[in-house]
Scaffold this motif. Structure first.
Motif, PDB file in Angstrom:
ATOM      1  N   GLU A 180       0.828  -1.207   0.000  1.00  0.00           N
ATOM      2  CA  GLU A 180       0.000   0.000   0.000  1.00  0.00           C
ATOM      3  C   GLU A 180       0.860   1.254   0.000  1.00  0.00           C
ATOM      4  OE1 GLU A 180      -2.412  -0.703   3.403  1.00  0.00           O
ATOM      5  OE2 GLU A 180      -3.918  -1.889   2.293  1.00  0.00           O
ATOM      6  N   ARG A 181       1.941   1.236   0.790  1.00  0.00           N
ATOM      7  CA  ARG A 181       2.846   2.391   0.808  1.00  0.00           C
ATOM      8  C   ARG A 181       3.528   2.560  -0.538  1.00  0.00           C
ATOM      9  NH1 ARG A 181       4.292   0.194   5.791  1.00  0.00           N
ATOM     10  NH2 ARG A 181       6.273  -0.558   4.930  1.00  0.00           N
ATOM     11  N   TRP A 182       3.953   1.441  -1.133  1.00  0.00           N
ATOM     12  CA  TRP A 182       4.642   1.510  -2.419  1.00  0.00           C
ATOM     13  C   TRP A 182       3.729   2.096  -3.495  1.00  0.00           C
ATOM     14  CZ3 TRP A 182       9.647   0.630  -3.836  1.00  0.00           C
ATOM     15  CH2 TRP A 182       9.898   0.623  -5.214  1.00  0.00           C
ATOM     16  N   VAL A 183       2.494   1.641  -3.529  1.00  0.00           N
ATOM     17  CA  VAL A 183       1.542   2.153  -4.517  1.00  0.00           C
ATOM     18  C   VAL A 183       1.321   3.639  -4.300  1.00  0.00           C
ATOM     19  CG1 VAL A 183      -0.874   2.069  -5.261  1.00  0.00           C
ATOM     20  CG2 VAL A 183       0.417  -0.057  -4.943  1.00  0.00           C
ATOM     21  N   ARG A 184       1.124   4.045  -3.047  1.00  0.00           N
ATOM     22  CA  ARG A 184       0.860   5.461  -2.753  1.00  0.00           C
ATOM     23  C   ARG A 184       2.063   6.341  -3.092  1.00  0.00           C
ATOM     24  NH1 ARG A 184       0.515   5.200   2.639  1.00  0.00           N
ATOM     25  NH2 ARG A 184       2.698   5.853   2.840  1.00  0.00           N
ATOM     26  N   ASP A 185       3.254   5.906  -2.716  1.00  0.00           N
ATOM     27  CA  ASP A 185       4.426   6.772  -2.804  1.00  0.00           C
ATOM     28  C   ASP A 185       5.185   6.662  -4.132  1.00  0.00           C
ATOM     29  OD1 ASP A 185       3.820   7.511  -0.222  1.00  0.00           O
ATOM     30  OD2 ASP A 185       5.270   6.139   0.694  1.00  0.00           O
ATOM     31  N   SER A 186       5.032   5.532  -4.839  1.00  0.00           N
ATOM     32  CA  SER A 186       5.796   5.338  -6.066  1.00  0.00           C
ATOM     33  C   SER A 186       4.888   5.131  -7.285  1.00  0.00           C
ATOM     34  CB  SER A 186       6.749   4.142  -5.923  1.00  0.00           C
ATOM     35  OG  SER A 186       7.566   4.014  -7.063  1.00  0.00           O
ATOM     36  N   ASP A 187       4.074   4.096  -7.260  1.00  0.00           N
ATOM     37  CA  ASP A 187       3.241   3.786  -8.426  1.00  0.00           C
ATOM     38  C   ASP A 187       2.317   4.938  -8.807  1.00  0.00           C
ATOM     39  OD1 ASP A 187       4.288   1.256  -8.863  1.00  0.00           O
ATOM     40  OD2 ASP A 187       2.786   0.252  -7.639  1.00  0.00           O
ATOM     41  N   ARG A 189       2.708   8.158  -8.186  1.00  0.00           N
ATOM     42  CA  ARG A 189       3.500   9.245  -8.762  1.00  0.00           C
ATOM     43  C   ARG A 189       3.739   8.970 -10.240  1.00  0.00           C
ATOM     44  NH1 ARG A 189       8.756  10.272  -5.141  1.00  0.00           N
ATOM     45  NH2 ARG A 189       9.181  11.710  -6.871  1.00  0.00           N
ATOM     46  N   ASN A 190       4.046   7.706 -10.556  1.00  0.00           N
ATOM     47  CA  ASN A 190       4.239   7.329 -11.952  1.00  0.00           C
ATOM     48  C   ASN A 190       2.937   7.451 -12.742  1.00  0.00           C
ATOM     49  OD1 ASN A 190       6.865   6.698 -11.198  1.00  0.00           O
ATOM     50  ND2 ASN A 190       6.428   4.518 -10.957  1.00  0.00           N
ATOM     51  N   ALA A 191       1.821   7.070 -12.120  1.00  0.00           N
ATOM     52  CA  ALA A 191       0.523   7.132 -12.795  1.00  0.00           C
ATOM     53  C   ALA A 191       0.190   8.561 -13.217  1.00  0.00           C
ATOM     54  CB  ALA A 191      -0.568   6.572 -11.895  1.00  0.00           C
ATOM     55  N   ARG A 192       0.476   9.518 -12.364  1.00  0.00           N
ATOM     56  CA  ARG A 192       0.196  10.915 -12.703  1.00  0.00           C
ATOM     57  C   ARG A 192       1.051  11.373 -13.883  1.00  0.00           C
ATOM     58  NH1 ARG A 192      -0.280  10.969  -7.021  1.00  0.00           N
ATOM     59  NH2 ARG A 192       1.881  11.644  -6.708  1.00  0.00           N
ATOM     60  N   LEU A 193       2.285  10.901 -13.926  1.00  0.00           N
ATOM     61  CA  LEU A 193       3.167  11.245 -15.039  1.00  0.00           C
ATOM     62  C   LEU A 193       2.671  10.597 -16.330  1.00  0.00           C
ATOM     63  CD1 LEU A 193       5.798  12.628 -15.876  1.00  0.00           C
ATOM     64  CD2 LEU A 193       7.000  10.510 -15.280  1.00  0.00           C
ATOM     65  N   VAL A 194       2.270   9.335 -16.255  1.00  0.00           N
ATOM     66  CA  VAL A 194       1.762   8.618 -17.427  1.00  0.00           C
ATOM     67  C   VAL A 194       0.543   9.329 -18.005  1.00  0.00           C
ATOM     68  CG1 VAL A 194       0.664   6.469 -18.182  1.00  0.00           C
ATOM     69  CG2 VAL A 194       2.687   6.384 -16.705  1.00  0.00           C
ATOM     70  N   ALA A 195      -0.350   9.805 -17.129  1.00  0.00           N
ATOM     71  CA  ALA A 195      -1.599  10.441 -17.576  1.00  0.00           C
ATOM     72  C   ALA A 195      -1.347  11.690 -18.411  1.00  0.00           C
ATOM     73  CB  ALA A 195      -2.470  10.776 -16.378  1.00  0.00           C
ATOM     74  N   ARG A 196      -0.201  12.319 -18.240  1.00  0.00           N
ATOM     75  CA  ARG A 196       0.107  13.520 -19.020  1.00  0.00           C
ATOM     76  C   ARG A 196       0.190  13.237 -20.520  1.00  0.00           C
ATOM     77  NH1 ARG A 196       5.299  15.811 -16.056  1.00  0.00           N
ATOM     78  NH2 ARG A 196       5.942  15.734 -18.253  1.00  0.00           N
ATOM     79  N   GLY A 197       0.472  11.983 -20.894  1.00  0.00           N
ATOM     80  CA  GLY A 197       0.600  11.642 -22.308  1.00  0.00           C
ATOM     81  C   GLY A 197      -0.674  11.127 -22.942  1.00  0.00           C
ATOM     82  N   ARG A 198      -1.764  11.102 -22.187  1.00  0.00           N
ATOM     83  CA  ARG A 198      -3.022  10.520 -22.669  1.00  0.00           C
ATOM     84  C   ARG A 198      -3.470  11.115 -24.002  1.00  0.00           C
ATOM     85  NH1 ARG A 198      -8.425  11.752 -22.538  1.00  0.00           N
ATOM     86  NH2 ARG A 198      -9.920  10.081 -22.026  1.00  0.00           N
ATOM     87  N   HIS A 199      -3.330  12.418 -24.158  1.00  0.00           N
ATOM     88  CA  HIS A 199      -3.820  13.093 -25.367  1.00  0.00           C
ATOM     89  C   HIS A 199      -3.042  12.709 -26.610  1.00  0.00           C
ATOM     90  CE1 HIS A 199      -0.376  15.568 -24.233  1.00  0.00           C
ATOM     91  NE2 HIS A 199      -0.372  16.035 -25.464  1.00  0.00           N
ATOM     92  N   ARG A 200      -1.903  12.058 -26.463  1.00  0.00           N
ATOM     93  CA  ARG A 200      -1.084  11.678 -27.613  1.00  0.00           C
ATOM     94  C   ARG A 200      -1.472  10.322 -28.182  1.00  0.00           C
ATOM     95  NH1 ARG A 200       4.720  11.442 -26.500  1.00  0.00           N
ATOM     96  NH2 ARG A 200       5.052  12.213 -28.619  1.00  0.00           N
ATOM     97  N   ALA A 201      -2.412   9.633 -27.548  1.00  0.00           N
ATOM     98  CA  ALA A 201      -2.826   8.302 -28.000  1.00  0.00           C
ATOM     99  C   ALA A 201      -3.733   8.394 -29.221  1.00  0.00           C
ATOM    100  CB  ALA A 201      -3.543   7.567 -26.872  1.00  0.00           C
ATOM    101  N   HIS A 202      -3.713   7.351 -30.044  1.00  0.00           N
ATOM    102  CA  HIS A 202      -4.630   7.260 -31.170  1.00  0.00           C
ATOM    103  C   HIS A 202      -6.029   6.852 -30.704  1.00  0.00           C
ATOM    104  CE1 HIS A 202      -0.634   6.668 -33.019  1.00  0.00           C
ATOM    105  NE2 HIS A 202      -1.160   7.239 -34.078  1.00  0.00           N
ATOM    106  N   LEU A 203      -6.095   6.136 -29.597  1.00  0.00           N
ATOM    107  CA  LEU A 203      -7.360   5.605 -29.099  1.00  0.00           C
ATOM    108  C   LEU A 203      -7.290   5.532 -27.584  1.00  0.00           C
ATOM    109  CD1 LEU A 203     -10.103   4.065 -29.744  1.00  0.00           C
ATOM    110  CD2 LEU A 203      -8.736   1.959 -29.604  1.00  0.00           C
ATOM    111  N   THR A 204      -8.345   5.995 -26.897  1.00  0.00           N
ATOM    112  CA  THR A 204      -8.457   5.825 -25.453  1.00  0.00           C
ATOM    113  C   THR A 204      -9.504   4.747 -25.185  1.00  0.00           C
ATOM    114  OG1 THR A 204      -7.858   8.131 -24.988  1.00  0.00           O
ATOM    115  CG2 THR A 204      -9.035   6.940 -23.273  1.00  0.00           C
ATOM    116  N   VAL A 205      -9.109   3.747 -24.419  1.00  0.00           N
ATOM    117  CA  VAL A 205      -9.967   2.597 -24.133  1.00  0.00           C
ATOM    118  C   VAL A 205     -10.372   2.649 -22.671  1.00  0.00           C
ATOM    119  CG1 VAL A 205     -10.128   0.085 -24.125  1.00  0.00           C
ATOM    120  CG2 VAL A 205      -8.750   1.237 -25.872  1.00  0.00           C
ATOM    121  N   LEU A 206     -11.659   2.725 -22.426  1.00  0.00           N
ATOM    122  CA  LEU A 206     -12.187   2.719 -21.058  1.00  0.00           C
ATOM    123  C   LEU A 206     -12.359   1.265 -20.638  1.00  0.00           C
ATOM    124  CD1 LEU A 206     -14.879   5.524 -21.444  1.00  0.00           C
ATOM    125  CD2 LEU A 206     -12.469   5.731 -20.803  1.00  0.00           C
ATOM    126  N   MET A 207     -11.550   0.843 -19.681  1.00  0.00           N
ATOM    127  CA  MET A 207     -11.542  -0.553 -19.261  1.00  0.00           C
ATOM    128  C   MET A 207     -12.632  -0.811 -18.232  1.00  0.00           C
ATOM    129  SD  MET A 207      -9.075  -1.911 -20.992  1.00  0.00           S
ATOM    130  CE  MET A 207      -8.513  -3.389 -20.123  1.00  0.00           C
TER     131      MET A 207
END
Length: 211
Positions: A180-187, A189-207
């Motif tokens: 839980e700590r690892w997800v909160r403190d590391s994963d 943080r990475n997720a927020r960075l990944v989301a910045r590139g969302r607009h560059r995708a050809h397709l957004t898939v809602l899972m």
């Protein structure tokens, strides 16, 4: 959009049927279902038509992360050999007759990359690659998108994704409190960075939440 797996498989199959070699990327935050979807697509296309080459094979080894003082941020953009991944994609885009390309995999049990694990025959028409940073626009990562014919971005509600991510860490040997700590403190943080590139995708898939 919220396509079915059949629709996504048909779209991937269309890439495989164009002639020559094509590359499909699947991006998204940790726990969004990238590896599951990628494996399902490859399975549906069938043997010899597609192969899965995960970005995670380019994780730096644990010993190197410790030497660099980055072990606590494993999974951040600078904890991968991004230039090596770009070089691999470049080779995969232009297959040589009679020559297989051997890509690395990532062993979640060992938490280490394993070189030469995935053979990609020159006549395979579609390579599917998945990972967090396919749409990242800094450093060597900025060259990835241009090497892919399509990139899909997966979205999954945080209320589903985050507990699933914790459970995955526990399944591979982490104590739940530590996970839980690892997800909160590391994963995340990475997720927020990944989301910045969302607009560059050809397709957004809602899972969907899945099982």
């Amino acid at each position: 959009m919220d396509p079915s797996i059949e629709q996504l498989a048909d779209r991937a199959r269309g890439l495989a049927h164009r002639g020559g070699r094509h590359l499909l990327g699947i991006a998204g935050p940790p726990g969004a279902g990238k590896s599951t979807l990628a494996a399902e697509l490859v399975s549906r296309l069938g043997s010899g038509r597609a192969v899965l080459v995960p970005m995670d094979g380019h994780h730096l080894a644990q010993a190197e992360l410790e030497r660099l003082g980055r072990a606590r941020r494993k999974g951040a953009p600078d904890t991968f050999d991004a230039a090596g991944y770009v070089a691999l994609l470049t080779r995969l885009r232009s297959p040589e007759a009679g020559t297989a390309v051997y890509a690395p995999a990532f062993d979640r049990t060992l938490e280490e990359p394993v070189a030469g694990s995935i053979p990609v025959a020159p006549d395979v028409p579609l390579v599917v690659t998945e990972g967090n940073y396919l749409l990242h626009d800094e450093g060597p990562w900025s060259r990835v998108r241009a090497l892919l014919d399509e990139v899909w971005y997966l979205e999954l509600p945080d209320a589903v994704r985050v507990p699933r991510l914790v459970d995955r860490h526990v399944r591979f040997g982490k104590d739940r409190a530590y996970a839980e700590r690892w997800v909160r403190d590391s994963d995340e943080r990475n997720a927020r960075l990944v989301a910045r590139g969302r607009h560059r995708a050809h397709l957004t898939v809602l899972m969907g939440p899945g099982p």
